[in-house]
Each structure stands twice: as C-alpha cells, then as structure tokens.
Design a protein around this motif. Structure first.
Motif, PDB file in Angstrom:
ATOM      1  N   HIS A  29       0.839  -1.196   0.000  1.00 45.99           N
ATOM      2  CA  HIS A  29       0.000   0.000   0.000  1.00 45.99           C
ATOM      3  C   HIS A  29       0.874   1.245   0.000  1.00 45.99           C
ATOM      4  CE1 HIS A  29      -4.189  -1.569   1.375  1.00 45.99           C
ATOM      5  NE2 HIS A  29      -3.694  -2.258   0.376  1.00 45.99           N
ATOM      6  N   THR A  30       0.630   2.126  -0.975  1.00 42.53           N
ATOM      7  CA  THR A  30       1.492   3.287  -1.129  1.00 42.53           C
ATOM      8  C   THR A  30       1.050   4.476  -0.272  1.00 42.53           C
ATOM      9  OG1 THR A  30       0.206   4.106  -3.008  1.00 42.53           O
ATOM     10  CG2 THR A  30       2.020   2.604  -3.488  1.00 42.53           C
ATOM     11  N   TYR A  48      -1.063  12.682   5.895  1.00 40.45           N
ATOM     12  CA  TYR A  48      -1.122  11.744   4.786  1.00 40.45           C
ATOM     13  C   TYR A  48       0.279  11.551   4.215  1.00 40.45           C
ATOM     14  CZ  TYR A  48      -1.503  10.577  -0.193  1.00 40.45           C
ATOM     15  OH  TYR A  48      -1.323  10.035  -1.435  1.00 40.45           O
ATOM     16  N   PHE A  49       0.651  10.297   3.989  1.00 41.34           N
ATOM     17  CA  PHE A  49       1.905   9.947   3.325  1.00 41.34           C
ATOM     18  C   PHE A  49       1.621   9.298   1.980  1.00 41.34           C
ATOM     19  CE2 PHE A  49       5.253  10.643   6.406  1.00 41.34           C
ATOM     20  CZ  PHE A  49       4.602  10.632   7.618  1.00 41.34           C
ATOM     21  N   GLN A  50       2.361   9.716   0.981  1.00 42.16           N
ATOM     22  CA  GLN A  50       2.414   9.004  -0.283  1.00 42.16           C
ATOM     23  C   GLN A  50       3.868   8.561  -0.434  1.00 42.16           C
ATOM     24  OE1 GLN A  50      -0.024   7.929  -2.231  1.00 42.16           O
ATOM     25  NE2 GLN A  50       1.588   6.841  -3.321  1.00 42.16           N
ATOM     26  N   GLY A  51       4.097   7.253  -0.372  1.00 45.95           N
ATOM     27  CA  GLY A  51       5.472   6.807  -0.249  1.00 45.95           C
ATOM     28  C   GLY A  51       6.018   7.293   1.076  1.00 45.95           C
ATOM     29  N   ARG A  69       7.727   8.304   7.745  1.00 46.53           N
ATOM     30  CA  ARG A  69       7.517   6.992   7.141  1.00 46.53           C
ATOM     31  C   ARG A  69       8.804   6.601   6.438  1.00 46.53           C
ATOM     32  NH1 ARG A  69       3.106   5.179   2.496  1.00 46.53           N
ATOM     33  NH2 ARG A  69       3.203   2.925   2.942  1.00 46.53           N
ATOM     34  N   THR A  70       9.184   5.357   6.599  1.00 44.41           N
ATOM     35  CA  THR A  70      10.427   4.875   5.992  1.00 44.41           C
ATOM     36  C   THR A  70      10.168   3.624   5.168  1.00 44.41           C
ATOM     37  OG1 THR A  70      10.934   3.596   7.987  1.00 44.41           O
ATOM     38  CG2 THR A  70      11.854   5.823   7.835  1.00 44.41           C
ATOM     39  N   GLY A  71      10.990   3.459   4.129  1.00 41.78           N
ATOM     40  CA  GLY A  71      10.882   2.273   3.296  1.00 41.78           C
ATOM     41  C   GLY A  71       9.526   2.088   2.649  1.00 41.78           C
ATOM     42  N   GLU A  72       8.810   3.209   2.529  1.00 43.38           N
ATOM     43  CA  GLU A  72       7.434   3.168   1.995  1.00 43.38           C
ATOM     44  C   GLU A  72       6.600   2.128   2.739  1.00 43.38           C
ATOM     45  OE1 GLU A  72       8.390   4.820  -2.460  1.00 43.38           O
ATOM     46  OE2 GLU A  72       7.259   2.953  -2.253  1.00 43.38           O
ATOM     47  N   SER A  73       6.915   1.987   4.027  1.00 41.57           N
ATOM     48  CA  SER A  73       6.193   0.988   4.823  1.00 41.57           C
ATOM     49  C   SER A  73       5.834   1.575   6.184  1.00 41.57           C
ATOM     50  CB  SER A  73       7.041  -0.275   4.956  1.00 41.57           C
ATOM     51  OG  SER A  73       6.380  -1.239   5.741  1.00 41.57           O
ATOM     52  N   VAL A  74       6.606   1.242   7.189  1.00 40.42           N
ATOM     53  CA  VAL A  74       6.273   1.596   8.572  1.00 40.42           C
ATOM     54  C   VAL A  74       6.237   3.108   8.754  1.00 40.42           C
ATOM     55  CG1 VAL A  74       7.116   1.481  10.944  1.00 40.42           C
ATOM     56  CG2 VAL A  74       7.273  -0.525   9.450  1.00 40.42           C
ATOM     57  N   SER A  94      -4.310   2.571   5.501  1.00 44.26           N
ATOM     58  CA  SER A  94      -3.507   2.538   4.277  1.00 44.26           C
ATOM     59  C   SER A  94      -4.400   2.211   3.086  1.00 44.26           C
ATOM     60  CB  SER A  94      -2.371   1.511   4.382  1.00 44.26           C
ATOM     61  OG  SER A  94      -2.849   0.178   4.375  1.00 44.26           O
ATOM     62  N   SER A  95      -3.950   2.617   1.923  1.00 46.77           N
ATOM     63  CA  SER A  95      -4.672   2.288   0.702  1.00 46.77           C
ATOM     64  C   SER A  95      -3.675   1.936  -0.392  1.00 46.77           C
ATOM     65  CB  SER A  95      -5.581   3.434   0.257  1.00 46.77           C
ATOM     66  OG  SER A  95      -4.836   4.564  -0.119  1.00 46.77           O
ATOM     67  N   LEU A  96      -4.144   1.109  -1.315  1.00 51.67           N
ATOM     68  CA  LEU A  96      -3.264   0.566  -2.344  1.00 51.67           C
ATOM     69  C   LEU A  96      -2.809   1.641  -3.316  1.00 51.67           C
ATOM     70  CD1 LEU A  96      -1.965  -1.863  -3.747  1.00 51.67           C
ATOM     71  CD2 LEU A  96      -4.114  -2.209  -4.968  1.00 51.67           C
TER      72      LEU A  96
END
Lengths: 117, 116
Positions: A29-30, A48-51, A69-74, A94-96
């Motif tokens: 999820h990006t 809001y995070f994108q990446g 946010r790191t690694g486009e994850s946590v 999160s959303s795809l």
C-alpha cells in the motif's frame, strides 16, 4: 501482513512525556493516513503519506506532533511533551493506490489508545 | 470546507426492525461517500461506498444511495440483527480539490443497539 497493524494497542503516559506510535500498513500500500478519534467524536485527519513523503500535514494539531515513514512501509507518529487533551485513539489507515484515485479504499488498523495522565 | 453531518444517536431497535441512519454532506468538489462500521472491540471497517451520483453501495444487507440533489447518503437496512450493533460512521473523500489527497472527513458516528 493481512491487515494494518498498530502498536502499542494501549499506552498510558504522564503529562510532559514523549510517545511514539507505530503503524505497519498492508504490504504494497502506497498511501498511509493517520487519524485521531477523541472520545464521543468522529475521526479527525492528521497527516497523509504518499510513499515516504507527506504532502498533507494540515491536520497535525500542533508542532508537538510529527510523523515519518520509511521504506514506503512503517510509519511512526510522535507526540512530544504530551498533554491531557492528546488522550484519544490514534488510527492508521492505508490504501493501495495514491490518494485521489476514485476507487481508493482506506483500510484501518485497530488503533492505539493513548491516555495522558 | 468539507463536512459530514450524521443523525444523532444512540439508536435502539428491536431485531428485524427497519433501520435508517441519516447522513448529509457538504463538499467543494465531487466526493466519494462511505459508510464505515466499528463493532465492539474491533477496528473501523468499510461497510459500503459510492463514488458518483445515483450510485448505490450495498453490503451485508445494508444499502446507501448517493443523492447529489439532496447531498445525502442515508444508510438503510430492512431487517436488523443483534449482530449489527455497532457504531456507524458516514464519511466523504473529496477528490476534486487539489490538496485534499483523499483524506476522509467523518461524521460524529451513530451508536446502534439492536435488542433481541
């Protein structure tokens, strides 16, 4: 993982202390969002995070609040010098697809219940 | 700005009764509309959604129709069950604004209790 996970599930802290709340979004999820739910109220958008970038931080209530946010994850939401009014449930979603995609659906984690004494 | 107004609760019904939870919205663009449900002790779950005017979202016997002319998205179910007891949130995501980034604007939530 199968869903959005958050930790800790509960956090009790003393006024003036710093806290860190963690969100693990659904893999791949990006987009990632943080919301706050105060007792008896609806959810308020925080950030809001994108990446790994945060194009919208407009909901952060004060400069005591920050997130990364790191690694486009946590993602980690940090509240410095906590106040009693920070007591709330903090929800991550999160959303795809990137925000603005018409079929975008946000999937929510179970939340972290924060109590500031 | 965007806002969502929900029927105030709590709502208490007997099993098999008809349910309506009203929701109206104000948006600057062309929003998508959602109903989320929070069962006791669980996280927020998407119940149904509609992305354009006159669309009907449906799931688990619940329905809601996107009415642009009345800016409404009322939630209905013909026959509620005890297991439907939960908090229901109406929400919108405004996609037309350049800076909205799809964030959800929520109503305050409606507590539904269904008795046997």
């Amino acid at each position: 993982g199968a869903g959005v996970s958050q930790s800790p599930s509960n956090k009790v802290t003393e006024k003036g202390k710093d806290v860190e709340l963690r969100c693990d979004p659904i893999s791949g999820h990006t987009a990632l969002y943080w919301y706050r739910q105060r007792l008896g109220q609806g959810l308020e958008f925080l950030i809001y995070f994108q990446g790994n970038s945060a194009p919208d931080k407009s909901g952060l209530p004060s400069d005591r609040f920050s997130a990364e946010r790191t690694g486009e994850s946590v993602s980690t939401l940090t509240i410095q010098r906590t106040q009693q009014e920070d007591s709330a449930v903090y929800l991550c979603a999160s959303s795809l697809r990137p925000a603005g995609t018409p079929q975008e659906t946000q999937y929510f984690g179970p939340g972290t219940r924060l109590l500031v004494l | 700005g965007n806002s969502v107004t929900q029927m105030e609760g709590p709502v208490t019904l007997s099993e098999e009764a008809f349910l309506t939870i009203n929701c109206t919205y104000t948006a600057t663009g062309y929003p998508s509309l959602f109903w989320y449900v929070q069962y006791p002790g669980e996280g927020l779950q998407l119940l149904l959604k509609a992305t354009k005017a006159d669309d009907k979202g449906s799931n688990k016997g619940f329905e809601a129709t996107y009415r642009k002319e009345t800016t409404s998205f009322h939630l209905e179910k013909g026959s509620v069950q005890v297991s439907d007891s939960a908090v229901y949130f109406c929400a919108l995501s405004d996609l037309a604004g350049g800076t909205s980034y799809g964030k959800l604007t929520f109503g305050q939530g409606t507590i539904l209790t269904v008795h046997p």
